[in-house]
Motif scaffolding. Structure first.
Motif, PDB file in Angstrom:
ATOM      1  N   PRO A  43       0.830  -1.216   0.000  1.00  0.00           N
ATOM      2  CA  PRO A  43       0.000   0.000   0.000  1.00  0.00           C
ATOM      3  C   PRO A  43       0.858   1.258   0.000  1.00  0.00           C
ATOM      4  CG  PRO A  43       0.151  -0.885   2.211  1.00  0.00           C
ATOM      5  CD  PRO A  43       0.842  -1.879   1.311  1.00  0.00           C
ATOM      6  N   PRO A  44       0.266   2.407  -0.310  1.00  0.00           N
ATOM      7  CA  PRO A  44       1.007   3.660  -0.200  1.00  0.00           C
ATOM      8  C   PRO A  44       1.470   3.864   1.240  1.00  0.00           C
ATOM      9  CG  PRO A  44      -1.045   3.977  -1.403  1.00  0.00           C
ATOM     10  CD  PRO A  44      -1.109   2.600  -0.818  1.00  0.00           C
ATOM     11  N   PRO A  45       2.691   4.328   1.443  1.00  0.00           N
ATOM     12  CA  PRO A  45       3.212   4.461   2.803  1.00  0.00           C
ATOM     13  C   PRO A  45       2.780   5.760   3.467  1.00  0.00           C
ATOM     14  CG  PRO A  45       4.897   5.126   1.243  1.00  0.00           C
ATOM     15  CD  PRO A  45       3.718   4.649   0.424  1.00  0.00           C
ATOM     16  N   THR A  46       2.773   5.739   4.778  1.00  0.00           N
ATOM     17  CA  THR A  46       2.673   6.963   5.559  1.00  0.00           C
ATOM     18  C   THR A  46       4.083   7.521   5.754  1.00  0.00           C
ATOM     19  OG1 THR A  46       2.953   5.838   7.671  1.00  0.00           O
ATOM     20  CG2 THR A  46       0.700   6.023   6.802  1.00  0.00           C
ATOM     21  N   GLU A  47       4.161   8.689   6.355  1.00  0.00           N
ATOM     22  CA  GLU A  47       5.485   9.244   6.657  1.00  0.00           C
ATOM     23  C   GLU A  47       6.253   8.335   7.619  1.00  0.00           C
ATOM     24  OE1 GLU A  47       7.251  13.288   8.741  1.00  0.00           O
ATOM     25  OE2 GLU A  47       5.574  13.469   7.322  1.00  0.00           O
ATOM     26  N   ALA A  48       5.556   7.755   8.584  1.00  0.00           N
ATOM     27  CA  ALA A  48       6.214   6.831   9.515  1.00  0.00           C
ATOM     28  C   ALA A  48       6.749   5.607   8.783  1.00  0.00           C
ATOM     29  CB  ALA A  48       5.247   6.415  10.621  1.00  0.00           C
ATOM     30  N   ASP A  49       5.987   5.109   7.808  1.00  0.00           N
ATOM     31  CA  ASP A  49       6.467   3.976   7.009  1.00  0.00           C
ATOM     32  C   ASP A  49       7.729   4.351   6.237  1.00  0.00           C
ATOM     33  OD1 ASP A  49       4.266   2.344   7.737  1.00  0.00           O
ATOM     34  OD2 ASP A  49       3.050   3.160   6.108  1.00  0.00           O
ATOM     35  N   CYS A  50       7.716   5.537   5.629  1.00  0.00           N
ATOM     36  CA  CYS A  50       8.892   5.992   4.876  1.00  0.00           C
ATOM     37  C   CYS A  50      10.112   6.083   5.789  1.00  0.00           C
ATOM     38  CB  CYS A  50       8.616   7.350   4.240  1.00  0.00           C
ATOM     39  SG  CYS A  50       7.459   7.299   2.848  1.00  0.00           S
ATOM     40  N   THR A  51       9.915   6.633   6.962  1.00  0.00           N
ATOM     41  CA  THR A  51      11.018   6.752   7.919  1.00  0.00           C
ATOM     42  C   THR A  51      11.545   5.388   8.305  1.00  0.00           C
ATOM     43  OG1 THR A  51      10.164   8.842   8.794  1.00  0.00           O
ATOM     44  CG2 THR A  51      11.631   7.577  10.223  1.00  0.00           C
ATOM     45  N   ALA A  52      10.642   4.472   8.606  1.00  0.00           N
ATOM     46  CA  ALA A  52      11.066   3.141   9.035  1.00  0.00           C
ATOM     47  C   ALA A  52      11.807   2.400   7.926  1.00  0.00           C
ATOM     48  CB  ALA A  52       9.840   2.333   9.486  1.00  0.00           C
ATOM     49  N   VAL A  53      11.281   2.446   6.704  1.00  0.00           N
ATOM     50  CA  VAL A  53      11.945   1.782   5.579  1.00  0.00           C
ATOM     51  C   VAL A  53      13.340   2.366   5.378  1.00  0.00           C
ATOM     52  CG1 VAL A  53      11.935   1.486   3.075  1.00  0.00           C
ATOM     53  CG2 VAL A  53       9.846   1.073   4.390  1.00  0.00           C
ATOM     54  N   ALA A  54      13.449   3.690   5.373  1.00  0.00           N
ATOM     55  CA  ALA A  54      14.740   4.326   5.106  1.00  0.00           C
ATOM     56  C   ALA A  54      15.761   3.993   6.190  1.00  0.00           C
ATOM     57  CB  ALA A  54      14.558   5.833   4.996  1.00  0.00           C
ATOM     58  N   LEU A  55      15.387   4.171   7.445  1.00  0.00           N
ATOM     59  CA  LEU A  55      16.349   3.944   8.528  1.00  0.00           C
ATOM     60  C   LEU A  55      16.742   2.475   8.621  1.00  0.00           C
ATOM     61  CD1 LEU A  55      14.909   6.282  11.316  1.00  0.00           C
ATOM     62  CD2 LEU A  55      16.896   6.690   9.846  1.00  0.00           C
ATOM     63  N   ARG A  56      15.805   1.583   8.390  1.00  0.00           N
ATOM     64  CA  ARG A  56      16.142   0.159   8.468  1.00  0.00           C
ATOM     65  C   ARG A  56      17.009  -0.269   7.292  1.00  0.00           C
ATOM     66  NH1 ARG A  56      10.824  -3.177  10.144  1.00  0.00           N
ATOM     67  NH2 ARG A  56      12.297  -4.895   9.786  1.00  0.00           N
ATOM     68  N   CYS A  57      16.748   0.266   6.120  1.00  0.00           N
ATOM     69  CA  CYS A  57      17.626  -0.040   4.981  1.00  0.00           C
ATOM     70  C   CYS A  57      19.038   0.468   5.233  1.00  0.00           C
ATOM     71  CB  CYS A  57      17.073   0.591   3.709  1.00  0.00           C
ATOM     72  SG  CYS A  57      15.706  -0.317   2.948  1.00  0.00           S
ATOM     73  N   TRP A  58      19.148   1.642   5.837  1.00  0.00           N
ATOM     74  CA  TRP A  58      20.473   2.220   6.069  1.00  0.00           C
ATOM     75  C   TRP A  58      21.268   1.438   7.116  1.00  0.00           C
ATOM     76  CZ3 TRP A  58      19.693   5.625   2.300  1.00  0.00           C
ATOM     77  CH2 TRP A  58      20.756   6.431   1.898  1.00  0.00           C
ATOM     78  N   GLU A  59      20.601   0.628   7.900  1.00  0.00           N
ATOM     79  CA  GLU A  59      21.301  -0.216   8.869  1.00  0.00           C
ATOM     80  C   GLU A  59      21.948  -1.429   8.205  1.00  0.00           C
ATOM     81  OE1 GLU A  59      18.247  -1.192  11.630  1.00  0.00           O
ATOM     82  OE2 GLU A  59      18.393   0.714  12.730  1.00  0.00           O
ATOM     83  N   LEU A  60      21.535  -1.733   6.980  1.00  0.00           N
ATOM     84  CA  LEU A  60      22.102  -2.865   6.253  1.00  0.00           C
ATOM     85  C   LEU A  60      23.397  -2.428   5.571  1.00  0.00           C
ATOM     86  CD1 LEU A  60      18.761  -4.198   4.736  1.00  0.00           C
ATOM     87  CD2 LEU A  60      20.020  -5.118   6.703  1.00  0.00           C
ATOM     88  N   PRO A  61      24.375  -3.304   5.470  1.00  0.00           N
ATOM     89  CA  PRO A  61      25.699  -2.859   5.016  1.00  0.00           C
ATOM     90  C   PRO A  61      25.802  -2.549   3.526  1.00  0.00           C
ATOM     91  CG  PRO A  61      25.720  -5.220   5.492  1.00  0.00           C
ATOM     92  CD  PRO A  61      24.397  -4.696   5.972  1.00  0.00           C
TER      93      PRO A  61
END
Length: 232
Positions: A64-82
């Motif tokens: 589904p289309p993301p909320t701002e919280a979803d965008c934040t979570a996706v971005a920060l969690r992706c950035w934790e991956l090497p």
């Protein structure tokens, strides 16, 4: 600055799919070549851009289309991956959905810009995420007034480049002021960004850019001048 990662069922789904799909397409040879090209800043899986984008579409299919919280979570969690491909996914995701977000996302962008920093992610975030957020909330240009003087070159570069896609809506006075503010900077990436921002604005206001460069030629680095006038 550490930012909390919002709880997000959508992010759970995206990250589960992503971390299953991307590694299956990894190419160790390309990974070594990509890491070398990026000066060893970050490891890679070795997925070419067209293939990565096709895989990303599959990962997001039916979500589904993301909320701002979803965008934040996706971005920060992706950035934790090497591996860098995950960071590219996050930057592309924010770029696609930045219109669903408020200027409160700027601290998240700052976190990404200052973590595992290199031009390949910083420039996308600057022009297509930070720039879009500031355009939607012009009062946040004051944040850019702080960023332009930051000791972190990637934060200052973001301030220089955030109006790259603003065209007729460019704040010309702010752009020229930022270029002068960093005109004596010794770093290649800052000098290049000055020239790039001016060259892009020259597509909209060539006479203004030409006049500015003429008046500031004694302060601007030769690289900045060459870049600014490349298409004039």
């Amino acid at each position: 600055m550490t930012l909390p990662v919002p709880r997000s069922a959508l992010a759970d789904t995206v990250l589960e799919r992503l971390t299953a799909t991307y590694p299956a397409a990894a190419d160790p040879v390309r990974a070594r070549e990509a890491a070398a090209y990026m000066k060893g800043v970050v490891p890679f899986l070795g997925i070419r851009t067209p293939e990565r984008r096709a895989l990303s579409r599959a990962v997001l299919d039916g979500t589904p289309p993301p909320t701002e919280a979803d965008c934040t979570a996706v971005a920060l969690r992706c950035w934790e991956l090497p591996e860098r491909e995950y960071h590219y996914f996050a930057a592309d995701y924010l770029r696609r959905h930045v219109g669903r977000c408020s200027s409160e996302l700027i601290p998240v962008a700052h976190r990404l810009i200052t973590t595992v920093s290199w031009w390949d992610t910083v420039d996308t975030l600057a022009a297509h995420v930070v720039g879009a957020l500031v355009a939607a909330d012009p009062g946040r240009a004051r944040v850019m007034d702080r960023w332009i003087g930051d000791d972190d070159i990637w934060v200052a570069r973001t301030a220089l480049l955030h109006q790259l896609r603003h065209k007729e809506a460019t704040d010309e006075e702010r752009l020229f002021r930022y270029c002068l503010r960093q005109s004596g900077h010794p770093d290649f990436f800052i000098r290049k960004a000055i020239g790039w921002s001016l060259r892009e604005y020259a597509k909209t206001a060539p006479d203004a850019v030409r006049d500015f460069v003429d008046s500031a030629r004694g302060r601007l680095a030769p690289l900045s001048v060459r870049e600014a006038l490349k298409n004039l």
